[in-house]
Design a protein around this motif. Sequence first.
Motif, PDB file in Angstrom:
ATOM      1  N   SER A 140      12.815  46.277  10.726  1.00 38.12           N
ATOM      2  CA  SER A 140      13.544  46.745   9.536  1.00 38.12           C
ATOM      3  C   SER A 140      14.752  45.891   9.173  1.00 38.12           C
ATOM      4  CB  SER A 140      14.016  48.196   9.680  1.00 38.12           C
ATOM      5  OG  SER A 140      12.933  49.017  10.010  1.00 38.12           O
ATOM      6  N   TYR A 141      14.986  44.793   9.893  1.00 36.27           N
ATOM      7  CA  TYR A 141      16.134  43.956   9.536  1.00 36.27           C
ATOM      8  C   TYR A 141      15.820  43.137   8.288  1.00 36.27           C
ATOM      9  CZ  TYR A 141      18.348  45.042  13.961  1.00 36.27           C
ATOM     10  OH  TYR A 141      18.934  45.706  14.993  1.00 36.27           O
ATOM     11  N   LEU A 142      14.655  42.481   8.290  1.00 31.91           N
ATOM     12  CA  LEU A 142      14.291  41.609   7.180  1.00 31.91           C
ATOM     13  C   LEU A 142      13.311  42.347   6.273  1.00 31.91           C
ATOM     14  CD1 LEU A 142      14.218  39.007   5.650  1.00 31.91           C
ATOM     15  CD2 LEU A 142      12.827  38.003   7.417  1.00 31.91           C
ATOM     16  N   PRO A 143      13.782  42.721   5.073  1.00 32.04           N
ATOM     17  CA  PRO A 143      12.885  43.422   4.154  1.00 32.04           C
ATOM     18  C   PRO A 143      11.716  42.515   3.751  1.00 32.04           C
ATOM     19  CG  PRO A 143      15.170  43.526   3.390  1.00 32.04           C
ATOM     20  CD  PRO A 143      15.121  42.530   4.506  1.00 32.04           C
ATOM     21  N   GLU A 144      10.566  43.077   3.525  1.00 35.33           N
ATOM     22  CA  GLU A 144       9.381  42.351   3.063  1.00 35.33           C
ATOM     23  C   GLU A 144       8.942  41.269   4.050  1.00 35.33           C
ATOM     24  OE1 GLU A 144       7.734  43.457   0.456  1.00 35.33           O
ATOM     25  OE2 GLU A 144       9.309  44.922   0.140  1.00 35.33           O
ATOM     26  N   ILE A 145       9.171  41.515   5.320  1.00 33.96           N
ATOM     27  CA  ILE A 145       8.821  40.475   6.293  1.00 33.96           C
ATOM     28  C   ILE A 145       7.309  40.302   6.381  1.00 33.96           C
ATOM     29  CG2 ILE A 145       8.756  41.923   8.374  1.00 33.96           C
ATOM     30  CD1 ILE A 145      10.208  39.566   9.804  1.00 33.96           C
ATOM     31  N   HIS A 146       6.535  41.321   6.065  1.00 33.16           N
ATOM     32  CA  HIS A 146       5.079  41.179   6.171  1.00 33.16           C
ATOM     33  C   HIS A 146       4.479  40.577   4.907  1.00 33.16           C
ATOM     34  CE1 HIS A 146       5.763  44.902   4.125  1.00 33.16           C
ATOM     35  NE2 HIS A 146       4.500  45.115   3.912  1.00 33.16           N
ATOM     36  N   THR A 147       5.269  40.550   3.828  1.00 36.48           N
ATOM     37  CA  THR A 147       4.728  39.967   2.597  1.00 36.48           C
ATOM     38  C   THR A 147       5.424  38.639   2.296  1.00 36.48           C
ATOM     39  OG1 THR A 147       6.225  41.276   1.234  1.00 36.48           O
ATOM     40  CG2 THR A 147       4.064  42.215   1.664  1.00 36.48           C
ATOM     41  N   ASP A 148       6.441  38.678   1.417  1.00 34.38           N
ATOM     42  CA  ASP A 148       7.025  37.421   0.957  1.00 34.38           C
ATOM     43  C   ASP A 148       7.737  36.642   2.053  1.00 34.38           C
ATOM     44  OD1 ASP A 148       6.074  38.318  -1.393  1.00 34.38           O
ATOM     45  OD2 ASP A 148       8.006  38.864  -2.262  1.00 34.38           O
ATOM     46  N   PHE A 149       8.216  37.345   3.075  1.00 32.41           N
ATOM     47  CA  PHE A 149       9.012  36.652   4.089  1.00 32.41           C
ATOM     48  C   PHE A 149       8.286  36.520   5.425  1.00 32.41           C
ATOM     49  CE2 PHE A 149      12.195  37.129   0.946  1.00 32.41           C
ATOM     50  CZ  PHE A 149      13.152  36.160   1.221  1.00 32.41           C
ATOM     51  N   ILE A 150       6.964  36.483   5.361  1.00 36.11           N
ATOM     52  CA  ILE A 150       6.200  36.397   6.604  1.00 36.11           C
ATOM     53  C   ILE A 150       6.447  35.075   7.323  1.00 36.11           C
ATOM     54  CG2 ILE A 150       4.092  35.418   5.589  1.00 36.11           C
ATOM     55  CD1 ILE A 150       3.260  38.156   7.692  1.00 36.11           C
ATOM     56  N   PHE A 151       6.817  34.060   6.546  1.00 37.71           N
ATOM     57  CA  PHE A 151       7.071  32.758   7.162  1.00 37.71           C
ATOM     58  C   PHE A 151       8.281  32.820   8.112  1.00 37.71           C
ATOM     59  CE2 PHE A 151       8.705  28.317   6.975  1.00 37.71           C
ATOM     60  CZ  PHE A 151       7.625  27.715   7.618  1.00 37.71           C
ATOM     61  N   SER A 152       9.247  33.691   7.791  1.00 36.19           N
ATOM     62  CA  SER A 152      10.396  33.858   8.674  1.00 36.19           C
ATOM     63  C   SER A 152       9.953  34.389  10.023  1.00 36.19           C
ATOM     64  CB  SER A 152      11.394  34.844   8.070  1.00 36.19           C
ATOM     65  OG  SER A 152      11.702  34.480   6.760  1.00 36.19           O
ATOM     66  N   LEU A 153       8.997  35.311   9.976  1.00 30.98           N
ATOM     67  CA  LEU A 153       8.486  35.876  11.227  1.00 30.98           C
ATOM     68  C   LEU A 153       7.781  34.796  12.045  1.00 30.98           C
ATOM     69  CD1 LEU A 153       6.920  39.166  12.067  1.00 30.98           C
ATOM     70  CD2 LEU A 153       5.431  37.203  12.319  1.00 30.98           C
ATOM     71  N   ILE A 154       7.001  33.962  11.350  1.00 31.26           N
ATOM     72  CA  ILE A 154       6.316  32.880  12.065  1.00 31.26           C
ATOM     73  C   ILE A 154       7.341  31.960  12.717  1.00 31.26           C
ATOM     74  CG2 ILE A 154       4.864  30.824  11.732  1.00 31.26           C
ATOM     75  CD1 ILE A 154       3.392  32.464   9.538  1.00 31.26           C
ATOM     76  N   GLY A 155       8.410  31.653  11.963  1.00 29.57           N
ATOM     77  CA  GLY A 155       9.457  30.808  12.523  1.00 29.57           C
ATOM     78  C   GLY A 155      10.143  31.459  13.707  1.00 29.57           C
ATOM     79  N   GLU A 156      10.392  32.763  13.598  1.00 25.08           N
ATOM     80  CA  GLU A 156      11.089  33.457  14.670  1.00 25.08           C
ATOM     81  C   GLU A 156      10.225  33.511  15.931  1.00 25.08           C
ATOM     82  OE1 GLU A 156      11.812  37.598  13.985  1.00 25.08           O
ATOM     83  OE2 GLU A 156      13.319  37.746  15.553  1.00 25.08           O
ATOM     84  N   GLU A 157       8.957  33.849  15.746  1.00 23.20           N
ATOM     85  CA  GLU A 157       8.117  34.082  16.921  1.00 23.20           C
ATOM     86  C   GLU A 157       7.487  32.807  17.472  1.00 23.20           C
ATOM     87  OE1 GLU A 157       5.439  37.347  16.256  1.00 23.20           O
ATOM     88  OE2 GLU A 157       7.113  38.754  16.068  1.00 23.20           O
ATOM     89  N   LEU A 158       7.152  31.865  16.574  1.00 24.84           N
ATOM     90  CA  LEU A 158       6.481  30.647  17.038  1.00 24.84           C
ATOM     91  C   LEU A 158       7.380  29.423  16.990  1.00 24.84           C
ATOM     92  CD1 LEU A 158       3.016  31.256  15.342  1.00 24.84           C
ATOM     93  CD2 LEU A 158       3.708  31.834  17.662  1.00 24.84           C
ATOM     94  N   PHE A 196      10.135  26.402  15.638  1.00 20.84           N
ATOM     95  CA  PHE A 196      10.053  25.253  14.742  1.00 20.84           C
ATOM     96  C   PHE A 196       8.655  24.640  14.802  1.00 20.84           C
ATOM     97  CE2 PHE A 196      10.744  20.641  14.014  1.00 20.84           C
ATOM     98  CZ  PHE A 196      11.263  20.720  12.746  1.00 20.84           C
ATOM     99  N   ILE A 197       8.101  24.580  16.009  1.00 23.27           N
ATOM    100  CA  ILE A 197       6.777  23.983  16.173  1.00 23.27           C
ATOM    101  C   ILE A 197       5.746  24.745  15.343  1.00 23.27           C
ATOM    102  CG2 ILE A 197       4.922  23.541  17.840  1.00 23.27           C
ATOM    103  CD1 ILE A 197       7.160  23.132  19.957  1.00 23.27           C
ATOM    104  N   GLY A 198       5.745  26.059  15.488  1.00 22.64           N
ATOM    105  CA  GLY A 198       4.793  26.896  14.745  1.00 22.64           C
ATOM    106  C   GLY A 198       5.013  26.814  13.254  1.00 22.64           C
ATOM    107  N   ALA A 199       6.295  26.859  12.842  1.00 20.49           N
ATOM    108  CA  ALA A 199       6.607  26.851  11.411  1.00 20.49           C
ATOM    109  C   ALA A 199       6.178  25.529  10.772  1.00 20.49           C
ATOM    110  CB  ALA A 199       8.102  27.095  11.212  1.00 20.49           C
ATOM    111  N   VAL A 200       6.513  24.440  11.443  1.00 13.74           N
ATOM    112  CA  VAL A 200       6.155  23.124  10.894  1.00 13.74           C
ATOM    113  C   VAL A 200       4.632  22.955  10.884  1.00 13.74           C
ATOM    114  CG1 VAL A 200       6.270  20.629  11.336  1.00 13.74           C
ATOM    115  CG2 VAL A 200       8.345  22.008  11.373  1.00 13.74           C
ATOM    116  N   PHE A 201       3.970  23.520  11.874  1.00 12.53           N
ATOM    117  CA  PHE A 201       2.517  23.471  11.898  1.00 12.53           C
ATOM    118  C   PHE A 201       1.937  24.139  10.653  1.00 12.53           C
ATOM    119  CE2 PHE A 201      -1.597  25.356  13.349  1.00 12.53           C
ATOM    120  CZ  PHE A 201      -2.288  24.159  13.525  1.00 12.53           C
TER     121      PHE A 201
END
Lengths: 567, 410
Positions: free
Chosen positions: B258-276, B278-283
């Motif tokens: 609940s910190y980042l609104p719309e994390i599953h839609t428009d901001f899903i890339f933030s989640l990828i960056g957080e969990e995976l 820089f390597i995952g995000a750049v991939f």
Amino acid sequence: MKKRAIILGVLVTIGYIAVAARLSQIMLVEHDLFTAKAKGQQIKKEAVPVKRGMILDRAGRELAVNLDTESVFANPSEIPSPERVADSLSKGIKKNPDVILAKLSADKKFNWIERKLDTEDTNRIKEIVKDSKLEGVGFFPEMKRFYPRGKLASHVIGYVDIDNNGLEGIEMSYHKHLTTRGENLKVVRDARGNVLSEGQRKEIKGNNIVLTVDEVLQHIMERNIDEVVSKYSAAAAVGIMMDPKTGEILAMTSRPTYDPNNPADVKAGQRRNRGITDCYEPGSTFKVIVGTAALEEKVVNPNSKFDCSAGSIEVGGGRIKDAHKHGVLTFKEVIQKSSNVGTIQIALKLGRQRVYDYIKRFGFGEKSGIDLVGEVSGAVKKPARWSGMTIGAISIGQEVAVTPLQVLRAYAAIANGGYLVKPHLVSQVVSPEGEQIYKAAIKAERILSDENVETFRNILKTVTEEGGTATTAAVDGNLVAGKTGTAQLIDPRTKRYSKDRFISSFVGFVPADKPKLAMIVVVYEPRGAIYGGVVAGPVFKKIAGESLSHLSVLRDDAKEKRLVISN
Amino acid sequence: MIKSYDKWLLVIVLLLIVIGLTAVYSATSVTSPDVIEKFKKKEIDVTQFGFLKKQLFTLSLGFVMMLIAFKVPLDYLKKIAIPLLIFSMICLLLVFTPLGATVNGARRWIRIWPSSFQPSELVKLSMVIFMSWYMSIKFYKQNNFKTFIIPIAIMALFQVVFLKQPDFGAVMSLALLTVSLLFLSGVKLRYLSLFAVLAVPVVIKLIKEPYRWKRVVAFLDPWSDAKGSGFQLVQSFIALGSGGLRGVGLGEGRQKLSYLPEIHTDFIFSLIGEELGFIGAVFVVALFLVLFLRGLAIARRTEDRFSQYLAYGISIMIGVQAVINFFVVTGMVPTKGLPLPFISYGGSSLIINMIAVGLLLNVSASGSSSQQFDDSQPKPAPVARVPLHRGEMRRHKGFSYRHINQGSSR
């Protein structure tokens, strides 16, 4: 077209590279910064709810305990029609429906409606919630602090606020012991405040506090103080009883008083523990300072003579009178009869500096260090700032501000053979498992020599004998050593000593030869009688008598009789 | 018959879809009990697998649509270009009827049992198909102002509706798409510059809209109002930044709580960056870039004008939308609702993008490369086909070229 496709491809590719660059900035360069920010918002230190420890008297009797209660709260955002809910709830909660409605309509997700209700009330409200199918109303178990003896020792125990934070007395000064053992729990929370990692969430109990106070002695003292307050319509009163050898406070009270179960309903004055927070001019009780100092400094012997026949003495341009005219008095008689003229003559023999030194030596002008919050240090002027009259005034307990506890401590020093003890209220802190976590140490500092103390104690005994100022304080069968005090209050309007407002006190110890108890009784603004010997003395006597029989201290005369029998 | 298509393109898309499903599951599998309770009343399942199930359902639908798009004769698209555009406009207008659904004050969805559909996604694809057709027809002259202004006018028509919704994200991506395609078609840069100049006051007026202005301000300095308008961006930074090089670990992210609104839609890339990390995000960024470049390559290889524009249009549609989403998430352009293709939760975007990729694969299969791999059914050489096609167009006025085209591609 191929050219333009290449341009477009390059532009978009640049965009992608920019993204990668930006990512490396946020994710690699500023990683530490954002990690800190993330932890700051995601991880919350949560105070683990602790079952507050109990406060017990010296015999383990419960003075402060906990009750299981429930609190009613609402989530106003989930309540479609607050009016209906308020209407229904008002049938169960003794509160104005408008007040409830205001709480239900607040722009909050959590709002207490009523806290710490007993089981009966809770059940009734639960019934209403169930029957009317009220939404957005919930219950939360909470511990409520309960003081089973009501007003008894309220100034010592103190009280807590609705969130169980100690606000006064032992509840405040020992709050940490009563609540937390160990550290706060670090928990992961979502943005809505829900805790995700439960950690170890078993109930944690605070430590129990064992007081030096004896509930029975406390009760004896409070009953008698209440009596004198009502008898003389006194504005206030203080009573403190101490074990003179250890500094343990056995009873401590202050009037007016309050019930710590309902601290909100009282005025600040009722919550004041005057024994430590209020200064007064001690009057004649202060004469022991000059008296013991004179013996210690060998400027007098018990039989030194002082001419008090003039009935007054001129000091630094002022004239100080005796209450009654005396003739030529010995040092003993000066103390026994509480002659101002005699005491001042002794003080003049000592001189400013020595008088001042002894006042300080007895611990005046600084906090006694008792384990309560709010103690004041009083005020003793430095000799350099004394007027010509001060040496006279100060030796008879004027121009000096002291607390009743400081006076009691001075007398305890005479009772215990010359040691200034540190008064304390907590004898030990015990963990819920029974392990001793803290034990009070006796702190004592020798301030007078044995023989002089002995001599002076014998003089003080005569105060309650025939010819003394406090014959009324004599306890049947036990010898009392003590001193009366009658001080005028300063009228706040005229800034002069008031003619009809006095503070009447008696301080002493009993039995005089092997003191078990040191006690001070201070009565503020008694009406109808003013003298310490008349107002405070009899109370002292009654409290001391009842207390000694509770403690099963043999009467001095009984001992002799027994000796006879055994022979 | 299995057409010989660009297999790498398919692999990339499948990879993105798998990453997307994982990310959506990670983002939506943990929901606070009070939220579950709240949505239960609206009969929306937000429990652990609720979102994943729905996304898997749309995905299966997406695969069917993708296969159809892969198989459909490309010439058939030319026939439906205008009807499809009209259909999308109708869908878009349906948003304002009782069928429309309002979410967060914007009417962007129409309810179709059992779900809802976002017509703006369809509009983008329809526009690509229409433009590809329009720019490939014989009387289209890139130097003619009239042929320049017609697509612009059609776009403007859609934009008006988008603004009514409002959906600034759709406005922006449609504008970029249209202008890019016009640019590719070879229109005079003068026209494009003129358009750009004329667009400036319109854009300014739009930005001045208080809620958008707030976003612009928030974008310029998100920390000045980190608890208000800059909140989402700040939370996105925190998500990305706390990911570091390797991320906090798949599923271990906390910004989804609940910190980042719309994390599953428009901001899903933030989640990828957080969990995976820089390597995952750049991939993921690299996958999109390769997808985009691969799309351009397919277009370049293709000789047929329509197919070529279609391939360019689809590449731009996906590639540009992805890069804008990255820009938004990393605070390089103001925040607006724009999903990340294949990855963000949401049926409309997934299905439309899968159709688009199906079409792109279709183009890749029917382009010049098909010759090398597809030996089961020899085709006429595309090199020969295109001049013929152009010649026919010149000779026949009207729409008769369709028949010729149909014939030649079969």
